[in-house]
Structure formats: structure tokens, C-alpha cells
Design a protein around this motif. Structure first.
Motif, PDB file in Angstrom:
ATOM      1  N   ASP A  81       0.836  -1.200   0.000  1.00 32.66           N
ATOM      2  CA  ASP A  81       0.000   0.000   0.000  1.00 32.66           C
ATOM      3  C   ASP A  81       0.869   1.248   0.000  1.00 32.66           C
ATOM      4  OD1 ASP A  81      -2.370  -1.497   0.143  1.00 32.66           O
ATOM      5  OD2 ASP A  81      -2.221  -1.635   2.337  1.00 32.66           O
ATOM      6  N   ARG A  82       0.279   2.356  -0.422  1.00 37.30           N
ATOM      7  CA  ARG A  82       0.983   3.641  -0.383  1.00 37.30           C
ATOM      8  C   ARG A  82       1.515   3.887   1.017  1.00 37.30           C
ATOM      9  NH1 ARG A  82       0.192   6.875  -4.801  1.00 37.30           N
ATOM     10  NH2 ARG A  82       0.913   8.681  -3.622  1.00 37.30           N
ATOM     11  N   GLY A  83       2.762   4.382   1.064  1.00 37.21           N
ATOM     12  CA  GLY A  83       3.378   4.678   2.338  1.00 37.21           C
ATOM     13  C   GLY A  83       4.140   3.529   2.965  1.00 37.21           C
ATOM     14  N   GLN A  84       3.940   2.301   2.457  1.00 40.36           N
ATOM     15  CA  GLN A  84       4.713   1.179   2.974  1.00 40.36           C
ATOM     16  C   GLN A  84       6.135   1.214   2.431  1.00 40.36           C
ATOM     17  OE1 GLN A  84       1.706  -2.220   2.298  1.00 40.36           O
ATOM     18  NE2 GLN A  84       2.488  -2.648   4.371  1.00 40.36           N
ATOM     19  N   THR A  85       7.006   0.421   3.049  1.00 42.82           N
ATOM     20  CA  THR A  85       8.431   0.481   2.728  1.00 42.82           C
ATOM     21  C   THR A  85       8.833  -0.680   1.825  1.00 42.82           C
ATOM     22  OG1 THR A  85       8.886  -0.690   4.804  1.00 42.82           O
ATOM     23  CG2 THR A  85       9.078   1.719   4.816  1.00 42.82           C
ATOM     24  N   LEU A  86       9.715  -0.364   0.888  1.00 42.08           N
ATOM     25  CA  LEU A  86      10.210  -1.343  -0.076  1.00 42.08           C
ATOM     26  C   LEU A  86      11.715  -1.242  -0.179  1.00 42.08           C
ATOM     27  CD1 LEU A  86       9.696  -3.382  -2.488  1.00 42.08           C
ATOM     28  CD2 LEU A  86       9.772  -1.354  -3.970  1.00 42.08           C
ATOM     29  N   LEU A  87      12.385  -2.375  -0.100  1.00 40.96           N
ATOM     30  CA  LEU A  87      13.810  -2.468  -0.407  1.00 40.96           C
ATOM     31  C   LEU A  87      13.953  -2.982  -1.835  1.00 40.96           C
ATOM     32  CD1 LEU A  87      16.891  -2.716   0.186  1.00 40.96           C
ATOM     33  CD2 LEU A  87      16.398  -5.004   1.100  1.00 40.96           C
ATOM     34  N   VAL A  88      14.621  -2.223  -2.682  1.00 39.82           N
ATOM     35  CA  VAL A  88      14.979  -2.699  -4.022  1.00 39.82           C
ATOM     36  C   VAL A  88      16.459  -3.044  -3.981  1.00 39.82           C
ATOM     37  CG1 VAL A  88      15.117  -2.194  -6.474  1.00 39.82           C
ATOM     38  CG2 VAL A  88      13.218  -1.272  -5.127  1.00 39.82           C
ATOM     39  N   PHE A  89      16.760  -4.332  -4.076  1.00 38.47           N
ATOM     40  CA  PHE A  89      18.152  -4.769  -4.037  1.00 38.47           C
ATOM     41  C   PHE A  89      18.638  -4.928  -5.477  1.00 38.47           C
ATOM     42  CE2 PHE A  89      21.890  -7.259  -3.460  1.00 38.47           C
ATOM     43  CZ  PHE A  89      22.385  -6.849  -2.238  1.00 38.47           C
ATOM     44  N   GLY A  90      19.745  -4.234  -5.801  1.00 40.36           N
ATOM     45  CA  GLY A  90      20.197  -4.135  -7.184  1.00 40.36           C
ATOM     46  C   GLY A  90      19.521  -2.961  -7.871  1.00 40.36           C
ATOM     47  N   ALA A  91      19.357  -1.868  -7.126  1.00 39.75           N
ATOM     48  CA  ALA A  91      18.503  -0.763  -7.566  1.00 39.75           C
ATOM     49  C   ALA A  91      19.088   0.075  -8.686  1.00 39.75           C
ATOM     50  CB  ALA A  91      18.172   0.144  -6.377  1.00 39.75           C
ATOM     51  N   SER A  92      20.362  -0.078  -8.990  1.00 35.30           N
ATOM     52  CA  SER A  92      20.933   0.706 -10.090  1.00 35.30           C
ATOM     53  C   SER A  92      21.137  -0.136 -11.343  1.00 35.30           C
ATOM     54  CB  SER A  92      22.269   1.324  -9.669  1.00 35.30           C
ATOM     55  OG  SER A  92      23.168   0.332  -9.185  1.00 35.30           O
ATOM     56  N   GLY A  93      20.712  -1.407 -11.306  1.00 38.48           N
ATOM     57  CA  GLY A  93      20.818  -2.264 -12.473  1.00 38.48           C
ATOM     58  C   GLY A  93      19.660  -2.069 -13.427  1.00 38.48           C
ATOM     59  N   GLY A  94      19.611  -2.933 -14.454  1.00 38.30           N
ATOM     60  CA  GLY A  94      18.605  -2.779 -15.492  1.00 38.30           C
ATOM     61  C   GLY A  94      17.196  -2.821 -14.949  1.00 38.30           C
ATOM     62  N   MET A  95      16.847  -3.889 -14.257  1.00 30.34           N
ATOM     63  CA  MET A  95      15.510  -3.993 -13.686  1.00 30.34           C
ATOM     64  C   MET A  95      15.355  -3.088 -12.468  1.00 30.34           C
ATOM     65  SD  MET A  95      13.525  -7.294 -12.082  1.00 30.34           S
ATOM     66  CE  MET A  95      14.348  -8.384 -13.238  1.00 30.34           C
ATOM     67  N   GLY A  96      16.389  -3.043 -11.648  1.00 28.12           N
ATOM     68  CA  GLY A  96      16.298  -2.311 -10.392  1.00 28.12           C
ATOM     69  C   GLY A  96      16.014  -0.838 -10.561  1.00 28.12           C
TER      70      GLY A  96
END
Length: 338
Positions: A155-170
Motif C-alpha cells: 500500500d501507499r506509504g509502505q516500505t520497499l527495499l529494491v536490491f540491485g537498484a541501479s541495475g537494469g531492472m532495479g
């Protein structure tokens, strides 16, 4: 169904006559692929060069699609260009339209070529604010990131970790997550990766090469991260998942390796990217309503395709592009970084 009379019967392509290293990639003239009634023939301007291309080049996908590999083999899963011809049942596209597509090289060949054929289900118009170059490297990574966020269903406002955030998908996942109103911790790679993630609006950024992602995640969300999208596996990714809340969950795309040696305490949702017309339409709606834009780190002409594959082993952020036709790629409104 044969191609339009305005399309030549043969084309230049980068082919494999056998699987192997970069030196097996060769430029040669081959037949333009034949079309079926629901197909779109792309006049390719840009194809993405992706990590899975190297895996496929080595033969690691041989037979996994249930069809024997046939040579000459043409790589390339993502592309953008203009419509060269359409099948008799196609109504959504016309010759000359700017389009992008998510395809598979098996069984009819990929996009490292002047023309590529794909069922219209997997084709979409290029949003006006994107260049063909940006659209050409986008489809599979953006659609997979979108599918991962759907699986997490935060939901809006929840927290997400994107691991590999500077790669193609990330780097695409960061942008899509921000447009959903999520609070994003980007675990990026190197100073350039950190800079890219900050530019793209991540709420916090950690350099996974130099800093402890678990420590940063606990500082970002002391009560635990609500969800994680993992685009690059390994010990640091596995360690970072310890920061998830007991109610958290992890989206882990099929094909991202290595898998965790020890299962985390929260569910892992394995998934594939949805490349249906509905998914493409949703992605375009997001692009047209915000600031989403793929970042192209390096560009290679067809003659330097071996260098492009060697670059896959180097550090880079965003995407690599193979330029098939170099005109009409960069409208002034979208030049540069997003």
C-alpha cells in the motif's frame, strides 16, 4: 505470410552459428523472418543488450523453451523501432508507428537484426515522451519490475527495499515503486549507482559495495521493511532480507541467481514478468502520467556487438543498447538522464 513488398527479403543481423563466447557473434545477411496473421514486423532501431543475452549466448537456455535451438541463432529480447508490416488480423498498429516489444529469440529469432517479428500481444506504442533508444531497452525489465511490485501488493506509504537498484531492472523498479507511493530504500552499486537512485527519487540509498545494507535497512525502517524486490542475488542480498518485518514478503524473479542458501523467515514470491497487452497498457499509462524513463549507460553500433557483450562483465548502471539504426532516436525533450 510474406513481408510487405517494401521490406527487403534479406537483412543484416548478428548471428550465432554455435553457442560460445563473444567471438561467436558474427554479422551476416539472413532472411527477414516470415509473418503470421497476428504478427507485427519491426524495423528495429534499438535492441537491448542484457545479462541474459550472455547466458543464452553460452547455450545455457538450449532446449529450455521446449524447442530445439536452430542456427543461425539471433539474440535479443527487447527492441524498439517502427512498424514495417502487419499481419492480416492486426488492427492496433499501422506501418510507420513507433513501437517497442518484449519477445523471445526462440523460435523465430531475436532483435539483434534489422527486422524482428513478434505477435501483436507483446507490442506497444512508444509513449511520446520516450525516445526509441529508451523504449528499446525497456520492455522485459520494466514489465518484470511491474510484476514484482504487483506480487508484493504494498500500500501507499509502505516500505520497499529494491536490491540491485541501479541495475537494469532495479532502476526501473525504483521509479515504478515511487509512482505507487511507496517509500523506497535503494541498495545500489557504486557511486554512480547511488547517484542514479537518488536522481530517481529513492527515499534512501545505500551503496551495497561499500556499506552494510542490513544496517541501512534497519535504520530506514526500524520496525521492519514491508517488502523487498531482489534483482541481484548473493550473500549481501540474503543478509539484507533479515531486515524484513515478520509480515513482510520478498519478490524474487525467476532467473535471478544465486538463490538464497538459507530460506528467509518471510515468504519468497517467485514470478515471471507479465508481457501481455494488458501489462504493456498499464506500463504505458504509468509512463505517460509520470517521469519514468530508462537510463542508457552505453551505446554500441552493431559492428561493436562483441564489445557490448564484454561490457556485460563490467560495472555499469542502467542498461546497454545496441544501435541498429541511429536516426530518430533522441527527441530533445527526453535527451539525457531522467
Amino acid at each position: 505470410m510474406p513481408a510487405s513488398p517494401t521490406v527487403p527479403p534479406r537483412m543484416n543481423a548478428i548471428v550465432l552459428d554455435r553457442f560460445g563466447d563473444e567471438d561467436e557473434l558474427r554479422s551476416r545477411e539472413i532472411a527477414v523472418p516470415e509473418m503470421g496473421p497476428s504478427d507485427v514486423l519491426l524495423r528495429v532501431h534499438v535492441a537491448a543488450v542484457a545479462s541474459w543475452d550472455a547466458v543464452e549466448r553460452r547455450g545455457d537456455y538450449d532446449g529450455v523453451f521446449g524447442i530445439p535451438s536452430r542456427f543461425p541463432y539471433v539474440l535479443g529480447w527487447d527492441a524498439a523501432g517502427t512498424v514495417a508490416a502487419v499481419g492480416s488480423e492486426v488492427t492496433r498498429f499501422a506501418v510507420g508507428d513507433r513501437v517497442y516489444a518484449a519477445s523471445t529469440p526462440v523460435p523465430r529469432g531475436g532483435f539483434y537484426a534489422e527486422y524482428g517479428v513478434v505477435d501483436e500481444e507483446h507490442v506497444a506504442h512508444v509513449p511520446a515522451r520516450l525516445s526509441l533508444e529508451q523504449a528499446g531497452v525497456m520492455a522485459w525489465d520494466a514489465l518484470t519490475a511491474q510484476s514484482g511490485l504487483d506480487a508484493l501488493d504494498l500500500d501507499r506509504g509502505q516500505t520497499l527495499l529494491v536490491f540491485g537498484a541501479s541495475g537494469g531492472m532495479g532502476h526501473m523498479a525504483v521509479q515504478l515503486a515511487r509512482q505507487r507511493g511507496l517509500r523506497v530504500l535503494a541498495a545500489s552499486s557504486g557511486a554512480d549507482g547511488v547517484a542514479l537512485s537518488r536522481e530517481q527519487g529513492a527515499d534512501a540509498v545505500v551503496d551495497g559495495r561499500a556499506e552494510d545494507v542490513l544496517v541501512a535497512a534497519k535504520e530506514f525502517a526500524p520496525d521492519g521493511i514491508d517488502g523487498a524486490l531482489v534483482t541481484a542475488g548473493g550473500p549481501m542480498a540474503e543478509r539484507a532480507l533479515q531486515a524484513l518485518a515478520p509480515s513482510g514478503r520478498v519478490a524474487w524473479p525467476h532467473g535471478v541467481h544465486p538463490l538464497p542458501a538459507t530460506a528467509p523467515a518471510v515468504p519468497i514470491l517467485s514470478f515471471d514478468g507479465d508481457r501481455t497487452r494488458a501489462a504493456l497498457d498499464r506500463l504505458n499509462t504509468v509512463i505517460e502520467s509520470g517521469t519514468f524513463a530508462p537510463y542508457v549507460a552505453r551505446r554500441f553500433p552493431m559492428s561493436q556487438v562483441r564489445d557490448a557483450h564484454r561490457a556485460l562483465r563490467d560495472h555499469y548502471v542502467g542498461k546497454l543498447a545496441l544501435i541498429i539504426r541511429d536516426h530518430g532516436l533522441l527527441p530533445p525533450a527526453v535527451a539525457g538522464r531522467p
